[in-house]
Write a protein that holds these residues in place. Structure first.
Motif, PDB file in Angstrom:
ATOM      1  N   GLU A 124       1.383   4.383   4.033  1.00 50.63           N
ATOM      2  CA  GLU A 124       1.206   2.541   3.972  1.00 50.63           C
ATOM      3  C   GLU A 124       2.910   2.341   4.039  1.00 50.63           C
ATOM      4  O   GLU A 124       3.554   1.720   4.867  1.00 50.63           O
ATOM      5  CB  GLU A 124       0.255   2.291   4.036  1.00 50.63           C
ATOM      6  N   LYS A 127       6.059   1.920   6.939  1.00 50.25           N
ATOM      7  CA  LYS A 127       6.981   0.388   6.792  1.00 50.25           C
ATOM      8  C   LYS A 127       8.475   0.608   6.369  1.00 50.25           C
ATOM      9  O   LYS A 127       8.932  -0.511   6.599  1.00 50.25           O
ATOM     10  CB  LYS A 127       6.493  -0.350   5.882  1.00 50.25           C
ATOM     11  N   GLY A 142      -2.471   7.167   9.287  1.00 48.15           N
ATOM     12  CA  GLY A 142      -2.453   5.582   9.249  1.00 48.15           C
ATOM     13  C   GLY A 142      -3.277   5.050   9.668  1.00 48.15           C
ATOM     14  O   GLY A 142      -3.499   3.796   9.653  1.00 48.15           O
ATOM     15  N   ALA A 196      -4.494   2.611   6.596  1.00 44.08           N
ATOM     16  CA  ALA A 196      -3.524   1.234   7.073  1.00 44.08           C
ATOM     17  C   ALA A 196      -3.079  -0.035   8.144  1.00 44.08           C
ATOM     18  O   ALA A 196      -2.931  -0.042   8.866  1.00 44.08           O
ATOM     19  CB  ALA A 196      -2.621   1.343   6.947  1.00 44.08           C
TER      20      ALA A 196
END
Length: 269
Positions: free
Chosen positions: A22, A26, A49, A52
């Protein structure tokens, strides 16, 4: 524009692995290049992913060699035996490594130091920026409270943690012992039971709590006559460890070799 660091996340389906993925997704200076897990994991083939709620386009694999080859840096918070196996592959392929795994014996630490002669490695018991600020505060406190104060380290973690005391607690003890001119190996007391006699002034005590879903609480207590000083860090989630790991991966960009920790990453040396 700075070229993003391509990272491979070990233990992708674990609690920390998910948080690392995660954080990588980002971070604008990081690219999730690969995510890998143990053979037989039910998560092999699924999007990294997914945990997340993001489609990363990176499938979790059990091909460690291919995953490491796809990245610039491997980030590993697994178990000592797995981390050392991954380290050997990273060294073979000339890849950097960020190691947050704890519980290494002396031989494992020596293997990491040896590998760091060939590749750049950040090896730290705790990647959180706040915890590393506490390490520096402990240096100052120990220098000031060097006479007449008993030192105790208290740590609490979730029921699933397998090593004790935590790597962070041990590092806290090492920091204080170093400033006090003591050898932690000879002055540490790990738990007490029965008629132990009076506390010896030169000892540093460790107390361990395991239960529930505690992410990680650490307190160093300096107990004097008539007063107590407590320096505490409490983690509300694993995200600070993940964010610190991304900083560590960025720090290793362009380095050819060397053994570093988060004090180096944060410029606290």
């Amino acid at each position: 524009m700075t070229t993003p660091v391509r990272v491979a996340i070990a233990g992708a389906s674990g609690r920390m692995g998910r948080m690392l993925i995660e954080a990588a997704l980002k971070d604008e200076e990081v690219v999730l290049a690969a995510a890998f897990d143990r053979a037989g994991s039910p998560f092999i083939g699924r999007d990294a992913g997914e945990f997340a709620g993001v489609a990363s386009g990176v499938a979790i694999t059990d091909d460690v060699h291919a995953a490491v080859a796809a990245a610039d840096c491997v980030i590993d918070f697994t178990r000592p035996e797995g981390t050392l196996a991954h380290l050997a592959i990273a060294r073979e392929l000339g890849k950097a490594m960020v190691i947050g795994t704890t519980g290494f014996e002396a031989a494992g630490k020596a293997a990491i130091a040896d590998a760091a002669q060939a590749i750049p490695v950040v090896f730290a018991p705790n990647m959180a920026v706040g915890v590393n600020a506490v390490f520096r505060l402990l240096e100052v406190a120990a220098r000031i409270l060097d006479e007449g104060y008993d030192v105790e380290v208290i740590e609490a973690h979730h029921r699933f943690k397998v090593d004790a005391p935590s790597g962070t607690a041990l590092r806290m003890g090492e920091v204080v012992a170093r400033e006090l001119g003591r050898d932690l190996e000879t002055c540490a007391i790990y738990g007490r039971e029965g008629v132990t006699g009076e506390r010896k002034a030169e000892t540093i005590g460790f107390s361990t709590i395991r239960g529930g879903d505690v992410v990680g609480d650490h307190t160093v207590l300096f107990a004097g006559i008539g007063e107590r000083i407590e320096i505490t860090h409490k983690s509300g989630s694993r995200m600070p460890y993940a964010l610190g790991s991304m900083r560590a991966a960025r720090f290793l960009r362009g380095r050819s070799n060397g053994l570093f920790d988060m004090q180096d990453v944060l410029g606290l040396r």
